[in-house]
Design an enzyme around this catalytic site. Sequence first.
Site, short mmCIF file in Angstrom:
data_model
loop_
_atom_site.label_atom_id
_atom_site.label_comp_id
_atom_site.label_asym_id
_atom_site.label_seq_id
_atom_site.Cartn_x
_atom_site.Cartn_y
_atom_site.Cartn_z
CD1 TRP A 1 -73.49 114.44 -139.25
CD2 TRP A 1 -74.74 112.98 -140.42
NE1 TRP A 1 -72.77 113.26 -139.36
CE2 TRP A 1 -73.51 112.35 -140.07
CE3 TRP A 1 -75.68 112.26 -141.15
CZ2 TRP A 1 -73.21 111.04 -140.43
CZ3 TRP A 1 -75.37 110.95 -141.50
CH2 TRP A 1 -74.16 110.35 -141.14
CG HIS A 2 -81.22 115.34 -139.97
ND1 HIS A 2 -82.09 114.34 -140.36
CD2 HIS A 2 -80.37 115.53 -141.01
CE1 HIS A 2 -81.76 113.94 -141.59
NE2 HIS A 2 -80.72 114.65 -141.99
CB SER A 3 -78.25 119.67 -134.80
OG SER A 3 -77.32 118.62 -134.66
#
Length: 651
Positions: free
Chosen positions: A559-561
């Site tokens: 979830w680290h876009s």
Amino acid sequence: MGHPEEVDIIVCGGGPAGCVVAGRLAYADPNLKVMLIEGGANNRDDPWVYRPGIYVKNMQRDGVNDKATFYTDTMKSSHLRGRRSIVPCANILGGGSSINFQMYTRASASDWDDFKTEGWSYKDLLPLMKRLENYQKPCNNDSHGYDGPIAISNGGSVTALAQDFLRASDAIGIPFSDDLQDCETSHASEIWAKYINRHTGRRSDAATAYVHSVTDVQTNLFVRTNARVSRVIFEGNKAVGVAYVPARNRAHQGKVQETIVKARRCVVLSSGTLGTPQILERSGVGNANILRKLDLKVVSDLPGVGEQYQDHYTTLTLYRVSNESFTLDEFLRGDKETQKELFAEWESSPEKARLSSNAIDAGFKIRPTEEELKTMGPEFNELWDKYFKDKPDKPVMFGSIVSGAYADHSLLPPGKYITMFQYLEYPASRGKIHITSQNPYKEPDFDSGFMNDKADFAPIRWSYKKTREIARRMDAFRGELTSHHPHFHPDSPAACKDIDIRTAKELMPNGFTVGIHMGTWHKPGEAFDASKVHEDLEYSEEDDKAIDDWVADHVETTWHSLGTCAMKPREEGGVVDGHLNVYGTQNLKCIDLSICPDNLGTNTYSSALLVGEKGADILAEELGLKIKTPHAPVPHAPIPSGKPCTQPVRR
């Protein structure tokens, strides 16, 4: 309260960066009208947000939870053996800060220096890092702040398994550090801090810290939730407002019902790495070839929009631990008595309750040794020489221990578990995202790019082996849950063994018992040789292939876009300049993690806050304002009439 049809500043997206920008600017001048538009619901006083220990619920895709939007690869990936990746994005005010794992980490100093942009070096940004923090841990350096809005602590409790993990990490050459987040240390383990206020036991999210705190005392910050920004409205190339639609598709007979809000000073896009490029393209900003095919008028031809998508990659493995260990398994399994006990504990003493923690109490950052590099293949070694070798502050992998199984408990056998996470912090792989229609409800063309560069397999394989060695050396270790590990050949010395003590008679060959401490097998009457468990497992080429196949089958997003609207020169595919202005436009800025031209070795909440703080400073200076905080009030200055928000910052 109704919303005005015209304001000074519109912030599109209520994630961490957007909350910082909207809150800081509105608080800087009560006469400045700021509107914040967020696609998800308001997070205010939501117990599923502020109780830290139940974050796992927010990550589930069960038809009930609507706190996340899920992006799925449009095409199957050969690099994932025919699988499609799924990347969830927060869909709630506060963005990821309202639903994330609450793990506090910071990027390395060289990560910011690698931006190669004036005003964005680590030295430039350190004061802003400190400004946002309310650091509640003992500290022996000057890199943290203590008066900011975002609380950081060890949470309400730290499990004994964390101490066990640290001892075992030290045994394999990963020393303990009292501060692994000083932006310089890259090979050590620590008690992992959390975005939790130790005085209240609550999650420290960006909306509570920056938005609700302002709307409680001022009336110039207008928050519109459950609304999706469709496009920016231009007059020529000047942004003068936005159109938004209901978050859920209520289109009638194919028509999309838009609401228009005008902006006198500036439009700020802060809809995240996957949202911001879509808004830009629907507005006529992006690759002209893509836009013309969709019958969109080209405002600014920027081929870099939507390109160079990046993430961090994770794999997880499960290990059994002793029945005496405290884990969250019974709580997560749905045991009513356990849930009743933990919820009651939180209600009576949240500051020290077990649910005032994420159960992620320890972790590490690591870099390979020269000997280990020899085993990691030419692709990664080439990347090492170019990217890591001369930057000793950059870790290659993160790892962490969760006191419980991060998995579907309905599919797990009874028992207590730990989860070991391995995180690849600087993938060489890249993806992209582009719209397929002017319709804001239409799914985009998305390619996560996961594992499409072969260099990314070696560090994950290496880290799997490291976390496995740590688990084997923990006193609480009781075996591997083989269904959550690579499928090694049964005769391999590296083959996993599930040796749950309670079912040992069923699992062990006749005439064998179990060495309880480290899970080695030995015959009755035979002395237990503990030294064997301190020998690293040996892996063959076939074993390494099994690990790589398992990685391809199971690697997931963290979830680290970031990275789809890069801050770099336009001729190099850049989308924004050093003042966050979108090339070829006026009064339009991007302020979120889409602007990162390279990756950041961190859980990205800290970096999103920092980009928001930097963006707020840039905008405030252009508007003639000064940022103030409740801790150090600064009298606001009036906005000079007609002064644009794209005025260059003079340093």
